[in-house]
Design a protein around this motif. Structure first.
Motif, PDB file in Angstrom:
ATOM      1  N   GLY A 116       0.806  -1.215   0.000  1.00 15.57           N
ATOM      2  CA  GLY A 116       0.000   0.000   0.000  1.00 15.57           C
ATOM      3  C   GLY A 116       0.836   1.259   0.000  1.00 15.57           C
ATOM      4  N   MET A 117       2.137   1.127  -0.196  1.00 19.21           N
ATOM      5  CA  MET A 117       3.068   2.262  -0.160  1.00 19.21           C
ATOM      6  C   MET A 117       4.423   1.760  -0.647  1.00 19.21           C
ATOM      7  N   PRO A 118       5.357   2.644  -0.965  1.00 24.72           N
ATOM      8  CA  PRO A 118       6.704   2.199  -1.297  1.00 24.72           C
ATOM      9  C   PRO A 118       7.333   1.454  -0.116  1.00 24.72           C
ATOM     10  N   ALA A 119       8.153   0.473  -0.436  1.00 23.65           N
ATOM     11  CA  ALA A 119       8.770  -0.340   0.616  1.00 23.65           C
ATOM     12  C   ALA A 119       9.563   0.515   1.600  1.00 23.65           C
ATOM     13  N   ALA A 120      10.230   1.560   1.099  1.00 24.22           N
ATOM     14  CA  ALA A 120      11.022   2.414   1.992  1.00 24.22           C
ATOM     15  C   ALA A 120      10.135   3.093   3.040  1.00 24.22           C
ATOM     16  N   ASP A 121       8.926   3.499   2.638  1.00 18.68           N
ATOM     17  CA  ASP A 121       8.002   4.122   3.598  1.00 18.68           C
ATOM     18  C   ASP A 121       7.544   3.105   4.636  1.00 18.68           C
ATOM     19  N   PHE A 122       7.252   1.884   4.183  1.00 20.46           N
ATOM     20  CA  PHE A 122       6.841   0.838   5.129  1.00 20.46           C
ATOM     21  C   PHE A 122       7.953   0.578   6.142  1.00 20.46           C
ATOM     22  N   LEU A 123       9.175   0.439   5.684  1.00 20.65           N
ATOM     23  CA  LEU A 123      10.283   0.149   6.592  1.00 20.65           C
ATOM     24  C   LEU A 123      10.528   1.304   7.563  1.00 20.65           C
ATOM     25  N   ARG A 124      10.327   2.513   7.085  1.00 23.81           N
ATOM     26  CA  ARG A 124      10.545   3.684   7.944  1.00 23.81           C
ATOM     27  C   ARG A 124       9.463   3.819   9.009  1.00 23.81           C
ATOM     28  N   ASP A 125       8.213   3.602   8.625  1.00 28.28           N
ATOM     29  CA  ASP A 125       7.100   3.937   9.523  1.00 28.28           C
ATOM     30  C   ASP A 125       6.506   2.752  10.289  1.00 28.28           C
ATOM     31  N   TYR A 126       6.671   1.521   9.752  1.00 30.70           N
ATOM     32  CA  TYR A 126       5.968   0.387  10.356  1.00 30.70           C
ATOM     33  C   TYR A 126       6.884  -0.740  10.816  1.00 30.70           C
ATOM     34  N   TRP A 127       7.903  -1.049  10.044  1.00 35.37           N
ATOM     35  CA  TRP A 127       8.723  -2.226  10.315  1.00 35.37           C
ATOM     36  C   TRP A 127       9.282  -2.184  11.736  1.00 35.37           C
ATOM     37  N   GLN A 128       8.915  -3.186  12.532  1.00 36.00           N
ATOM     38  CA  GLN A 128       9.309  -3.321  13.931  1.00 36.00           C
ATOM     39  C   GLN A 128       8.895  -2.119  14.779  1.00 36.00           C
ATOM     40  N   LYS A 129       7.852  -1.422  14.316  1.00 35.54           N
ATOM     41  CA  LYS A 129       7.362  -0.256  15.057  1.00 35.54           C
ATOM     42  C   LYS A 129       5.869  -0.344  15.357  1.00 35.54           C
ATOM     43  N   LYS A 130       5.062  -0.637  14.320  1.00 31.07           N
ATOM     44  CA  LYS A 130       3.614  -0.640  14.544  1.00 31.07           C
ATOM     45  C   LYS A 130       2.928  -1.555  13.524  1.00 31.07           C
ATOM     46  N   PRO A 131       1.757  -2.071  13.878  1.00 31.74           N
ATOM     47  CA  PRO A 131       1.014  -2.960  12.969  1.00 31.74           C
ATOM     48  C   PRO A 131       0.476  -2.197  11.769  1.00 31.74           C
ATOM     49  N   LEU A 132       0.132  -2.960  10.721  1.00 29.06           N
ATOM     50  CA  LEU A 132      -0.469  -2.378   9.529  1.00 29.06           C
ATOM     51  C   LEU A 132      -1.387  -3.396   8.887  1.00 29.06           C
ATOM     52  N   LEU A 133      -2.633  -2.992   8.643  1.00 28.03           N
ATOM     53  CA  LEU A 133      -3.573  -3.806   7.878  1.00 28.03           C
ATOM     54  C   LEU A 133      -3.579  -3.302   6.439  1.00 28.03           C
ATOM     55  N   PRO A 189       4.526  -6.388  14.095  1.00 33.65           N
ATOM     56  CA  PRO A 189       5.897  -6.427  14.610  1.00 33.65           C
ATOM     57  C   PRO A 189       5.962  -7.310  15.852  1.00 33.65           C
ATOM     58  N   PRO A 190       7.144  -7.616  16.332  1.00 32.44           N
ATOM     59  CA  PRO A 190       7.254  -8.483  17.511  1.00 32.44           C
ATOM     60  C   PRO A 190       6.553  -7.886  18.729  1.00 32.44           C
ATOM     61  N   GLY A 191       5.956  -8.766  19.525  1.00 33.16           N
ATOM     62  CA  GLY A 191       5.426  -8.367  20.823  1.00 33.16           C
ATOM     63  C   GLY A 191       4.042  -7.767  20.830  1.00 33.16           C
ATOM     64  N   VAL A 192       3.342  -7.765  19.696  1.00 34.10           N
ATOM     65  CA  VAL A 192       1.986  -7.201  19.654  1.00 34.10           C
ATOM     66  C   VAL A 192       0.974  -8.308  19.944  1.00 34.10           C
ATOM     67  N   PRO A 193       0.196  -8.196  21.024  1.00 31.06           N
ATOM     68  CA  PRO A 193      -0.818  -9.209  21.303  1.00 31.06           C
ATOM     69  C   PRO A 193      -1.858  -9.266  20.187  1.00 31.06           C
ATOM     70  N   HIS A 194      -2.192 -10.482  19.765  1.00 34.40           N
ATOM     71  CA  HIS A 194      -3.181 -10.627  18.694  1.00 34.40           C
ATOM     72  C   HIS A 194      -3.944 -11.929  18.857  1.00 34.40           C
ATOM     73  N   HIS A 195      -5.111 -11.949  18.243  1.00 35.25           N
ATOM     74  CA  HIS A 195      -6.008 -13.101  18.372  1.00 35.25           C
ATOM     75  C   HIS A 195      -6.770 -13.246  17.060  1.00 35.25           C
ATOM     76  N   GLY A 196      -6.631 -14.403  16.416  1.00 36.02           N
ATOM     77  CA  GLY A 196      -7.332 -14.656  15.170  1.00 36.02           C
ATOM     78  C   GLY A 196      -8.333 -15.777  15.315  1.00 36.02           C
ATOM     79  N   VAL A 197      -9.550 -15.554  14.848  1.00 40.78           N
ATOM     80  CA  VAL A 197     -10.617 -16.555  14.928  1.00 40.78           C
ATOM     81  C   VAL A 197     -11.257 -16.695  13.556  1.00 40.78           C
ATOM     82  N   ALA A 198     -11.422 -17.930  13.096  1.00 42.01           N
ATOM     83  CA  ALA A 198     -12.003 -18.173  11.778  1.00 42.01           C
ATOM     84  C   ALA A 198     -13.493 -17.844  11.789  1.00 42.01           C
ATOM     85  N   GLU A 199     -13.894 -16.957  10.876  1.00 46.83           N
ATOM     86  CA  GLU A 199     -15.304 -16.644  10.701  1.00 46.83           C
ATOM     87  C   GLU A 199     -16.010 -17.763   9.935  1.00 46.83           C
TER      88      GLU A 199
END
Length: 401
Positions: free
Chosen positions: A21-38, A202-212
Motif C-alpha cells: 500500500g506504499m513504497p517499501a522504503a516508507d513501510f520500513l521507515r514507519d511500520y517495520w518493527q514499530k507498529k502494525p499495519l492492515l 511487529p514483535p510483541g503485539v498481542p493478537h487473536h485470530g478466529v475463523a469466521e
C-alpha cells in the motif's frame, strides 16, 4: 519550517503494484518493527495455490512439522497435538473450533515458495518460513504474542483479527495450556480479513485470530534469533576453533596474601585469557554469522547425492537443457569480503567473486547458460554443493536423468 509528518495510518489499501500500500522504503521507515499495519487487497484477487486437503495431506508426512489445536468452548479447554497425523482423523474433527498448522510449507510446495519474492524488500535470509493454517469455523490458537515479525496473508475464507496496540500490554501467560496463551487480552482494533488482505505485526503485539468460516491463512514469519541463540552458537564456534595452547597464565604472579582469595589481579588475567578468544577479525565474525544464519532451525536438510555422476556428465546435461534446482532446505546468503565475496549455503562457506556469489544466492535454479556465466571458482562451488545434496539435476521432462 518543515511540517511534521502525519501519523501513519494503521489501515491502507494495497494494489498489485504496491502490495504494502506504499513504497517499501516508507513501510520500513514507519511500520517495520514499530507498529502494525492492515493492508486491504495486498494481493488483489488472490487465489490460494493449495487447498485444505493438500495441507492435511502434508500434515500426515513424517518430516513435516504440524500441530492440531482444538478448543472446547464450554470448558475453555485447549488441546494441542503434534503430527504426523492419520488421514482418517480429519473427517471426525467436526466443522468447528479446530486449527491445523503446518510449518515450512514453502519448502514442500513450489507455489507457496513463489510468494516469497513479494517480500524481497527484506533480506531473504531474514525470512524463516511460510506457515499455513487451516481453521474450521471458530478455530483459533488463542490470544498470544510472537517474538518475530509476521505477515498474515488471508488465502481462503475469512478470519477475524483483533490486536492490542497499547504501549505496555499485560503479557502474563496461562499456565493451564500448552500454548503460550495470554491470560488477559484487551483488543483495541478489530478487523475481518478476506482473501488477499494482509496484516503485518511487529514483535510483541498481542493478537487473536478466529475463523469466521473455514479458512486458510499464510503466515510469512521472520527469523529473529534470540541473544541466547546467537551467544550460544558464537561461544561454541569460539571454543571449537580455540588453540588448546591458549590458557590462563600468570607470569607476573606475586606472593599471595591469602591463598584462598580470588583477587583482582586473578580476575584481570581471566578476562585477558577470554579476550584472546574474541573474534576481533571481522572476516571470522562474518563467516560465523553467515554460517549460523543460513542454517534452519528445523530438521529438514539436504543429503549428499548418491548417484555419483561426474562433473563432465553434469555439465553435458546442463548443455542439453537440464537444470540444477536448489534443495528447498538450503538457505543461501552472501557477504562482501575485501575485493571478493563469501557465499554461505546451509552453514557452508565458499570464497567467490562478487558476481558469482550474487548469482548463485539469487537463483533457486541454475540452467546451462547461467552456469556457463560463472567463473571457474563459481562452477567449482556449484559442483561441491551438488555433491552435498544442495542441488539436484532435473531434465527437460521434469525428471532426474
Amino acid at each position: 519550517m518543515a511540517r511534521p509528518r502525519p501519523t501513519p495510518s494503521i489501515e491502507v489499501e494495497g494494489s498489485a503494484q504496491q502490495p504494502l500500500g506504499m513504497p517499501a522504503a516508507d513501510f520500513l521507515r514507519d511500520y517495520w518493527q514499530k507498529k502494525p499495519l492492515l493492508i486491504r487487497n495486498a494481493f488483489p484477487g488472490f487465489v490460494s495455490p493449495i487447498e485444505p486437503e493438500d495441507l492435511a495431506g502434508l500434515a500426515c508426512e513424517e518430516a513435516a512439522l504440524s500441530r492440531l489445536v482444538r478448543h472446547d468452548r464450554e470448558h475453555d479447554a485447549w488441546q494441542v497435538r503434534h503430527g504426523p497425523f492419520d488421514e482418517e482423523e480429519f473427517p471426525g474433527l467436526g466443522d468447528r473450533d479446530w486449527t491445523l498448522l503446518v510449518q515450512d510449507v514453502d519448502k514442500w510446495d513450489a507455489d507457496i515458495a513463489a510468494l516469497l519474492p513479494n517480500f524481497d524488500f527484506l533480506p531473504r535470509w531474514r525470512i524463516d518460513d511460510v506457515m499455513v493454517s487451516f481453521a474450521a469455523t471458530g478455530g483459533s490458537v488463542g490470544a498470544h504474542i510472537d517474538q518475530y515479525d509476521v505477515f498474515l496473508l488471508q488465502a481462503q475464507g475469512h478470519r477475524r483479527w483483533q490486536i492490542d496496540t497499547q504501549e505496555a500490554p499485560p503479557l502474563h501467560f496461562r499456565k493451564d495450556v500448552e500454548l503460550r496463551m495470554l491470560q488477559r487480552f484487551t483488543p483495541d482494533h478489530d478487523w475481518v480479513l478476506g482473501p488477499g488482505d494482509m496484516l503485518y505485526l511487529p514483535p510483541g503485539v498481542p493478537h487473536h485470530g478466529v475463523a469466521e468460516d473455514a479458512c486458510l491463512t499464510f503466515s510469512v514469519g521472520m527469523r529473529a534469533p534470540s541473544a541466547a541463540e546467537l551467544l550460544g552458537d558464537f561461544v561454541d564456534t569460539l571454543a571449537s576453533e580455540a588453540d588448546d595452547g591458549l590458557r590462563y597464565a600468570d607470569p607476573d604472579l606475586a606472593p599471595a596474601k591469602d591463598a584462598n582469595e580470588i583477587d583482582a589481579a586473578a580476575m584481570q588475567r581471566a578476562v585477558e585469557a577470554l579476550n584472546v578468544l574474541r573474534m576481533n577479525d571481522p572476516e571470522r565474525l562474518g563467516d560465523w554469522f553467515g554460517r549460523f544464519i543460513t542454517l534452519y532451525r528445523s530438521s529438514g536438510e539436504a543429503m549428499p547425492a548418491e548417484d555419483g555422476r561426474s562433473r563432465i556428465e553434469i555439465e553435458w546435461d546442463l548443455q542439453q537443457g537440464h537444470v540444477l534446482h536448489r534443495h528447498p532446505w538450503t538457505r543461501m546468503a552472501w557477504r562482501r569480503s575485501a575485493r571478493a565475496a563469501r557465499l554461505y549455503a546451509a552453514g557452508h562457506v565458499h570464497a567467490l567473486p562478487v558476481r558469482d556469489a550474487q548469482s548463485i544466492a539469487s537463483m533457486p535454479a541454475l540452467d546451462g547458460p547461467a552456469y556457463a556465466k560463472l567463473s571457474d571458482r563459481g562452477r567449482d562451488a556449484v559442483y561441491d554443493l551438488l555433491l552435498g545434496g544442495h542441488y539436484h539435476l532435473v531434465g527437460p521432462d521434469g525428471h532426474a536423468p
